[in-house]
Design a protein around this motif. Structure first.
Motif, PDB file in Angstrom:
ATOM      1  N   TRP A  16       0.815  -1.208   0.115  1.00 15.55           N
ATOM      2  CA  TRP A  16       0.053  -0.117  -0.040  1.00 15.55           C
ATOM      3  C   TRP A  16       0.953   1.364  -0.067  1.00 15.55           C
ATOM      4  O   TRP A  16       0.722   2.144  -0.651  1.00 15.55           O
ATOM      5  CB  TRP A  16      -0.937  -0.169   1.213  1.00 15.55           C
ATOM      6  N   GLN A  19       2.331   1.830  -3.726  1.00 14.17           N
ATOM      7  CA  GLN A  19       1.764   2.449  -4.677  1.00 14.17           C
ATOM      8  C   GLN A  19       1.260   3.739  -4.326  1.00 14.17           C
ATOM      9  O   GLN A  19       1.181   4.750  -5.102  1.00 14.17           O
ATOM     10  CB  GLN A  19       0.390   1.259  -5.022  1.00 14.17           C
ATOM     11  N   TYR A  23       1.984   7.120  -6.379  1.00 16.56           N
ATOM     12  CA  TYR A  23       0.792   8.014  -6.874  1.00 16.56           C
ATOM     13  C   TYR A  23       1.368   9.466  -6.467  1.00 16.56           C
ATOM     14  O   TYR A  23       1.426  10.368  -7.221  1.00 16.56           O
ATOM     15  CB  TYR A  23      -0.291   7.245  -6.278  1.00 16.56           C
ATOM     16  N   ASN A  69      -1.939   4.376  -9.989  1.00 17.51           N
ATOM     17  CA  ASN A  69      -1.586   3.547  -8.943  1.00 17.51           C
ATOM     18  C   ASN A  69      -2.694   3.388  -8.017  1.00 17.51           C
ATOM     19  O   ASN A  69      -2.736   2.476  -7.272  1.00 17.51           O
ATOM     20  CB  ASN A  69      -0.611   4.407  -8.447  1.00 17.51           C
ATOM     21  N   ALA A  72      -4.807   0.611  -8.877  1.00 20.21           N
ATOM     22  CA  ALA A  72      -4.285  -0.871  -8.617  1.00 20.21           C
ATOM     23  C   ALA A  72      -4.498  -1.136  -7.331  1.00 20.21           C
ATOM     24  O   ALA A  72      -4.452  -2.152  -6.619  1.00 20.21           O
ATOM     25  CB  ALA A  72      -2.887  -0.822  -9.108  1.00 20.21           C
ATOM     26  N   GLU A  73      -4.367  -0.136  -6.240  1.00 29.34           N
ATOM     27  CA  GLU A  73      -4.435  -0.198  -4.710  1.00 29.34           C
ATOM     28  C   GLU A  73      -5.577  -0.639  -4.406  1.00 29.34           C
ATOM     29  O   GLU A  73      -5.531  -1.300  -3.363  1.00 29.34           O
ATOM     30  CB  GLU A  73      -4.015   0.960  -4.447  1.00 29.34           C
ATOM     31  N   HIS A 292      -0.415  -7.187  -4.355  1.00 31.34           N
ATOM     32  CA  HIS A 292      -0.033  -6.478  -5.462  1.00 31.34           C
ATOM     33  C   HIS A 292       1.623  -6.147  -5.338  1.00 31.34           C
ATOM     34  O   HIS A 292       2.354  -5.303  -5.976  1.00 31.34           O
ATOM     35  CB  HIS A 292      -0.330  -4.951  -5.310  1.00 31.34           C
ATOM     36  N   VAL A 298       4.900  -2.518  -9.430  1.00 35.07           N
ATOM     37  CA  VAL A 298       5.292  -1.530  -9.051  1.00 35.07           C
ATOM     38  C   VAL A 298       5.684  -0.591 -10.276  1.00 35.07           C
ATOM     39  O   VAL A 298       5.620   0.744 -10.240  1.00 35.07           O
ATOM     40  CB  VAL A 298       6.478  -1.883  -7.953  1.00 35.07           C
ATOM     41  N   THR A 301       3.112   1.720 -13.756  1.00 33.18           N
ATOM     42  CA  THR A 301       2.939   2.979 -14.164  1.00 33.18           C
ATOM     43  C   THR A 301       4.037   3.938 -14.314  1.00 33.18           C
ATOM     44  O   THR A 301       3.816   4.821 -15.245  1.00 33.18           O
ATOM     45  CB  THR A 301       2.136   3.661 -12.951  1.00 33.18           C
TER      46      THR A 301
ATOM     47  N   TYR B  25       0.324  -4.255 -14.929  1.00 35.09           N
ATOM     48  CA  TYR B  25      -0.958  -3.619 -14.956  1.00 35.09           C
ATOM     49  C   TYR B  25      -2.010  -4.580 -15.199  1.00 35.09           C
ATOM     50  O   TYR B  25      -3.289  -4.448 -14.841  1.00 35.09           O
ATOM     51  CB  TYR B  25      -0.949  -2.205 -15.585  1.00 35.09           C
ATOM     52  N   THR B  28      -4.937  -5.741 -12.835  1.00 37.43           N
ATOM     53  CA  THR B  28      -5.688  -4.731 -12.458  1.00 37.43           C
ATOM     54  C   THR B  28      -6.594  -4.231 -13.604  1.00 37.43           C
ATOM     55  O   THR B  28      -7.801  -4.135 -13.311  1.00 37.43           O
ATOM     56  CB  THR B  28      -4.935  -3.429 -12.345  1.00 37.43           C
TER      57      THR B  28
END
Lengths: 354, 1018
Positions: A16, A19, A23, A69, A72-73, A292, A298, A301, B25, B28
């Motif tokens: 957590w 990401q 972000y 991000n 995805a989190e 994740h 990671v 992005t 990704y 997601t």
């Protein structure tokens, strides 16, 4: 429940933080890139022209990549759709969605404006960009500073460190991209000085405030504390390197940028980690956190941002259908852009051969 | 269009970067594009335990799961739960309420209903659904995390470092039993006397024979009636023969228990009253939070919710802190009356004064001085309000009831005198046919003397009138007008006004506060009445002499005697110590520590007394499922080093599923079954008015080590092994007698519990046999072999039926008989309790008051706490509050931590503004003997001058500290230590010698509330 997670929650930071840290770094760096670009445009100086363009381009790329991000989190990314239509006046998240949307819109308009005339006045677009960038910075400030349940975050120094450390990242990226495309904005002491001050200020604050709050016995000790110390060091080094006049793409500016990015990311990770460790909020150690934690996840992005910059570079390298109107420049600032140290094959911000 | 090399490279770069993005990704993106079809907050939901055809009601069980009836041990309410277990993995999937259980379902399912019927009733078939739901509370739902707690004790452990070092080595059960039995130089720290040596029958001190034998030098401390305590008691008292066995009451709600015990005249069994929640019209809750905690939690919380939402009884909560019991949306249905900590007694005595002065009491009820008078008046109970009490301080029997034999030798031995209203003559209470005078102050002439007397109610009136309403108001902080209003409202509700109290009275004046609250019910005459108060419906026979087996008695059963280490139930004046002092001419008062002549279950005195070796030293302590080191205010912060000193308590053994603060200080720790892993037969607190007997069985496997017989190493298997090693009676072959005189073994836990359940099944009208479908659906089929081994086929079939339903439950409607409660308290209500009046404060030599009174929280010899720690220096008073989610034992539940990661330490806005504090500020909360650091919450709903500390957090064991088991090390989890531990703020008593914690002046209950404090901003 995973035993491993609980037992290691304070030794290996949950994803957590990663990401969220990514972000915060990307969106805040984007805002500073936008402000840098707008400021460069406002000067009207030919030497700053590339910075004006790459500031906008980098800001837009970061603005597009950073929110991914957050998606995805989320445990259920499909629920992201449900967030947007539900605007809540008292929710920083709602204001954040609005600010980022405005930011991306302004950035996109600005980027289009680099290649073709816009149906709206450029100053209006610039004003929109300025408002959006300031909104993003303000929203991220409040999101952290108003986290009453996590005292470390609620401290104004935390938000100040986050904002200041993003300045050298955003400005440095724009400067380096400009330089990679033959621009000379990085030769301007003023631009580098601003980046250096941001890095030194953030690094100094982090070193003094961050380390004072994380000594043996505190929940984040020793890994969180080491992270903060390393980040402070990276930012201070970045600040020093920004002051050095860049001579090549792989020289001091590149290292300054990388150190600033590393320091900015580390500072965020450390602050988030220590904050959560101290407050035990955000369900630290929840099982879904581990889901994740792969390297590709990671890197996704930042990779998207890189791809967008390559694409921007390709597009900007092609001749524009119609050149946008040249910015008004004063005679004093219309100095020759080329610098003796510029590489022979360097390109202008517009991609044209120097 | 030409593409140059640079563009190609840029394109390749972009492509590579996009590939990285797409790879990283992908999960997601996949979730965005193709969201899971069926999701809940934590992922795909479980397959249902059964499906019900909405039209026909046909039930089809999911054979991959079973629905086991069990007991929730998330707190001390012991509600009935239905545990949903995966057949394949054996893991618990969900926990909900047991539909048969009155604490979980209102109304519960009929006992005759099959499991399929209960599932159908929860479905949409015929629109039942939610109306028939059975629930577990938030904690009950979440506490299943504890089953897989990484910090569980899984094997017997012996410390390998200093006591409390956290260093352990696993050892076998056999070795552990041998070592603690024989003793020796067990830790390289010197000789330790084994338990076997304590069974030599010799006196502890030949000069003080009243102390009893050396068996008393083993103290056995356990938690609460969780369904297994009878086994522990069988070992400790019945087999080993120690008198020192105590549950957790002294650290929990002893003042409440003692207050009711004084009212009901029974300090042995400690009965207590609960409101008839369903029918009362006014419910005054003092020092308790019916929607947050208390017992039975879900039962009263459900009724409190009804009161809030629909306007059942008007609920008035008197507490320094606003709880969930009241909020602005409830309007006049509920009310919060803020009261200064430790002064609720002043409020209640003010109410009593007002009620007595305005004749708001039930005079007809109070005038019934005996059972005949009560019967003639149609009363459900009788009181000693009219009994005459000797009021001459010079008389030997000052404070005692005037005996009828003094007037007439033919009178019954225990007959007491009252004044008949009709004739004005004195009458023995058991002969009184009509009302007797409830207010009288004068003299009575008997053949022996003329003596001043007063009626019990007259004494209560005078006690209440010893202070004005203004003085009561000033003491408690409740406006005088509110005291009057509450009293008038209470009185106006007549027999359906009820008052109750609980942990809020755990302060140094708590006993008399609780007695006063109890007497409000006496004035209302609500005992045994519909809408009033009752002692609860009780239970079916289980561990006592039952219809099938006698689990209470066995040959050579020990008869413990002597003085308890806690000095409870024994007057100081009868000790050799006292006599020696008197004989030597020395002043006998003050004693070295308080004695509590009428109190019981004073667990809070055990550890301080053991450390002080007064009245005698202990040789060993055995803890089971109890954590006084964490649970006793003022203990750890004042005596931590001494607790670690083996010279003070040479041997400490703990049986617990978790490494609690107490276990962490022991020399040996044994594992125990947790939650749904073990057997148990429990009964709820007095709330339910019909009979309720809950049972649990090992519906999930326990991860702990096993005995050679395959049983988990737990309290029962350990004590069986220990008893056999020590050669104690009551265990082993032929230890249990059946109703026909046959002998049966007690070698395994199931030998005990199956027989208890058989008693339950055959009590009164036997239950029906279990059906195969119910056994399969409930998982009880897994017990079939074990049942067949222990019980006869007839017994096994019926016991299985009880296991299938998670207990045996009488229909709820049997709780009432017309306007009366079915289960009634038959002894007299004690407006004046002569056992209390007879008691002498061993620190002053003065007698205690015999009726309810307002006693300011004070040290043991009567000095008010505030006189020593004045408000100028300690401007706040600390109270502990309870969360409806976290309890002290629930720490480690991930779900609960996710919702409430740390405790609330709250002050009101005015105090915060005065100190320049705001929510989130880090502060140090200091009391004269302790301090904790905490993050402050500033909120409405806390009385000015009060700091409310949520109990259950701030652990320093249970995983909060690193532990090593042989080569394996478990690092500390700060999650377990988050928040503040309110008990580290507790006080010691400066007026006592030796070690102490502040306790109630009369009954010794640990004082965790009304502690002087100050706040320091960090």
């Amino acid at each position: 429940m995973s035993t491993l997670i609980e037992l290691t929650a304070f030794r290996h930071q949950p994803v957590w933080e990663m990401q969220a840290a990514l972000y915060l770094l990307m969106i805040q760096a984007g805002a500073w890139a936008m402000l840098s670009g707008l400021a460069a445009q406002a000067t009207g100086a030919e030497r700053q022209r590339g910075l004006g363009a790459w500031g906008l381009l980098a800001a837009t790329g970061l603005g597009l990549s950073a929110p991914l991000n957050l998606i995805a989190e989320m445990l259920g990314p499909h629920k992201f759709y449900t967030l947007i239509p539900r605007f809540n006046l008292s929710s920083p998240l709602s204001w954040g969605v609005a600010a980022i949307s405005l930011f991306v819109l302004a950035g996109a308009l600005g980027c289009v404006g680099l290649r073709r005339p816009l149906p709206v006045p450029r100053k209006a677009v610039a004003g929109l960009g300025l408002l959006a960038a300031l909104s993003v910075l303000a929203y991220t400030w409040f999101e952290i500073a108003r986290a009453a349940g996590v005292p470390l975050w609620a401290d104004p120094y935390a938000s100040a460190v986050l904002l200041a450390s993003a300045l050298p990242c955003g400005l440095g990226l724009a400067l380096w991209l400009d330089m990679a495309h033959g621009g000379a904005a990085a030769q301007s002491l003023m631009a580098r000085l601003v980046a250096a001050l941001g890095a030194l200020g953030a690094g100094g604050t982090l070193a003094v405030w961050g380390l004072l709050g994380s000594w043996p016995g505190t929940p984040g000790w020793p890994w969180g504390s080491a992270l903060l110390a390393g980040s402070a060091l990276a930012l201070l080094l970045a600040g020093a390197l920004f002051l050095d006049r860049p001579k090549s793409l792989s020289g001091s500016l590149l290292w300054a940028c990388l150190l600033a990015l590393a320091g900015g990311l580390g500072a965020r990770l450390g602050i988030l980690l220590l904050g959560q460790s101290a407050a035990l909020g955000r369900a630290q150690g929840e099982p879904h956190m581990l889901g994740h934690a792969d390297i590709l996840g990671v890197l996704a992005t930042p990779a998207l941002f890189v791809a967008l910059m390559f694409i921007a570079s390709i597009i900007m390298g092609r001749p524009a259908k119609k050149e946008p109107a040249a910015p008004e420049v004063s005679a004093a600032s219309a100095a020759p852009p080329a610098q003796p140290e510029a590489p022979a094959d360097a390109q202008t911000a517009h991609g044209d051969p120097a | 269009m030409s593409i140059d090399r640079r563009t190609v490279l840029k394109g390749l770069g972009a492509g590579a970067a996009l590939t990285v993005f797409a790879s990283g990704y992908k999960p997601t993106l996949k979730a965005i594009i193709d969201p899971p079809k069926q999701t809940v907050a934590s992922g795909p939901s479980l397959a249902p335990e059964a499906t019900v055809d909405k039209a026909t009601g046909e039930v089809t069980f999911n054979r991959q799961q079973y629905l086991a009836g069990s007991i929730c041990l998330g707190c001390t309410s012991i509600c009935g739960v239905r545990v949903r277990v995966d057949n394949e993995s054996g893991s618990v999937l969900r926990v909900s309420g047991n539909p048969y259980h009155p604490l979980a379902a209102q109304p519960p399912a009929p006992y005759e209903a099959s499991l399929a019927d209960t599932v159908r009733a929860l479905s949409g078939h015929q629109g039942s659904g939610l109306a028939r739901r059975a629930t577990a509370c938030g904690r009950g739902n979440a506490v299943l995390d504890k089953l897989k707690d990484p910090y569980r004790v899984l094997t017997p452990l012996k410390r390998v470092g200093p006591r409390g070092s956290g260093k352990w080595e696993p050892i076998s059960l056999e070795r552990l039993v041998e070592e603690i039995s024989t003793g020796g130089d067990l830790f390289g720290e010197g000789q330790v006397e084994g338990l076997a040596a304590l069974l030599d029958g010799k006196p502890i001190d030949p000069a003080s024979p009243e102390l009893g034998t050396r068996a008393n030098q083993l103290a056995c401390i356990f938690g609460y009636a969780n369904g297994r305590m009878q086994f522990f008691q069988r070992f400790a008292a019945g087999a080993f023969g120690t008198i020192n066995i105590a549950n957790h009451q002294g650290n929990c709600g002893l003042t409440m228990r003692a207050g009711y015990a004084a009212m009901l005249g029974d300090f042995q069994e400690y009965p207590h009253l609960k409101p008839d929640y369903a029918n009362c019209t006014f419910y005054l809750s003092v020092g308790s939070a019916p929607a947050n905690a208390g017992n039975p939690f879900m039962y009263q919380a459900a009724h409190a919710a009804r009161a809030r939402a629909e306007g059942g009884p008007r609920l008035v909560v008197v507490d320094p802190v606003l709880t969930n019991s009241d909020n602005a949306c409830c309007g006049a249905k509920t009310e919060w009356v803020p009261v200064r900590p430790g002064t609720d007694g002043a409020l209640v005595m003010g109410m009593i004064r007002r009620i007595l002065e305005t004749r708001g009491y039930q005079a007809g009820h109070l005038a019934c001085a005996g059972p005949l008078a009560a019967k003639n008046a149609g009363e459900a109970a009788w009181t000693n309000a009219a009994h005459l009490v000797v009021a001459d301080p010079a008389a030997k029997d000052f404070g005692q009831f005037l005996r009828a034999r003094e007037l007439s030798p033919e009178a019954a031995e225990n007959a007491l005198l009252a004044r008949d209203v009709a004739t004005g003559d004195l009458v023995a209470h058991d002969q009184a046919q009509g009302p007797c005078s409830i207010f009288f102050s004068g003299s009575v002439t008997t053949p022996a003397r003329t003596v001043a007397v007063k009626t019990a109610l007259q004494l209560l009136l005078e006690e209440a009138q010893s202070k004005t309403l203004a003085e009561y108001s000033k003491a408690c902080g409740v406006p005088q007008a509110d005291i009057v209003r509450l009293a008038d409202e209470f009185a106006s509700n007549g027999r359906t006004a009820v008052a109750d109290c609980h942990g809020g009275t755990m302060h140094a004046g708590g006993f008399y506060t609780a007695y006063a609250v109890a007497l409000l019910n006496a004035l209302a005459g609500n005992l045994n009445r519909k809408g009033g108060t009752g002692i609860g419906g009780g239970k079916f026979k289980d561990f006592g002499p039952g219809p099938r087996y006698n689990l209470a008695d066995f040959p050579k059963k020990a008869k413990p005697g002597g003085v308890r280490l806690s000095r409870q139930g024994f007057p100081y004046e009868k000790t050799s110590e006292f006599k020696r002092l008197v004989e030597s001419g020395a002043k006998p008062y003050p004693a070295r520590a308080p004695w509590y002549p009428f109190s019981n279950s004073v667990q809070s005195e055990y550890l301080p007394s053991a450390l002080s070796a007064y009245p005698y030293p202990l040789k060993a302590m055995l803890f089971w499922a109890s954590n006084p080191v964490y649970g006793q205010a003022g203990l750890m912060n004042t005596s931590a080093e001494q607790l670690k000193d083996p010279k003070r308590i040479p041997l400490m053994v703990c049986v617990d599923a978790f490494m609690t603060e107490t276990a962490a200080l022991c020399d040996y720790v044994l594992p125990d079954v947790a939650l749904y892993e073990g057997f148990g037969c429990a009964t709820p607190w007095a709330g339910p008015l019909s009979k309720v007997s809950s049972v649990a069985w090992p519906c999930v496997d326990s991860p702990v080590a096993r005995t050679p017989e395959g049983d988990p190493v737990c309290m029962e298997s350990f004590l069986i092994a220990l008893a056999k090693r020590l050669g104690l009676p009551g265990f082993g072959p032929e230890a249990v007698a059946d109703a026909q005189g046959g002998k049966h073994p007690l070698e395994r836990p199931e030998d005990w519990y199956h027989r208890a359940v058989a008693n339950m099944a055959f009590d009164a009208k036997p239950v029906a046999d279990a059906t195969q479908e119910d056994m399969e659906a409930s998982g009880v089929s897994k017990l079939a072999e074990s049942l067949a081994r222990v019980l006869t086929p007839e017994e096994a079939a019926k016991a299985a039926s009880v296991y299938c339903r998670g207990g045996r439950f009488e229909p709820v409607e049997k709780g009432w008989q017309g306007e009366l409660l079915a289960a009634r308290w038959e002894k007299p209500v004690q407006i004046w309790n002569e056992n209390v009046a007879r008691a002498i404060n061993s620190m002053t030599g003065k007698r205690l008051k015999g009726t309810a009174a307002w006693i300011e929280p004070a040290f043991c010899e009567g000095t008010p706490v505030r006189a020593v720690y004045p408000e100028e220096k300690w401007p706040f008073l600390v109270v502990s509050t309870k969360s409806q989610l976290m309890s002290a034992g629930a720490v480690g539940s991930k779900r609960l931590h996710a919702i409430r990661p740390e405790s609330e330490v709250a002050v009101c806005e005015a105090d915060a503004a005065r100190l320049g504090l705001r929510t989130g500020d880090k502060v140090r909360l200091e009391t004269p003997d302790g301090s904790v650091e905490a993050r402050l919450t500033v909120r409405l709903g806390v009385m000015e001058g009060v700091v409310a500390v949520e109990h259950g957090y701030g652990h320093w064991a249970l995983g909060a500290k690193e532990m090593s088991f042989g080569a394996k090390t478990l690092p500390a989890s700060p999650l377990r230590g988050a928040g503040a531990a309110s008990n580290l703020l507790g006080l010691k008593d400066p007026f006592r010698k030796g070690f102490s914690t502040l306790g109630d002046i009369a009954v010794g209950a640990n004082a965790r509330n009304a502690l002087p404090a100050r706040i320091v901003k960090l």
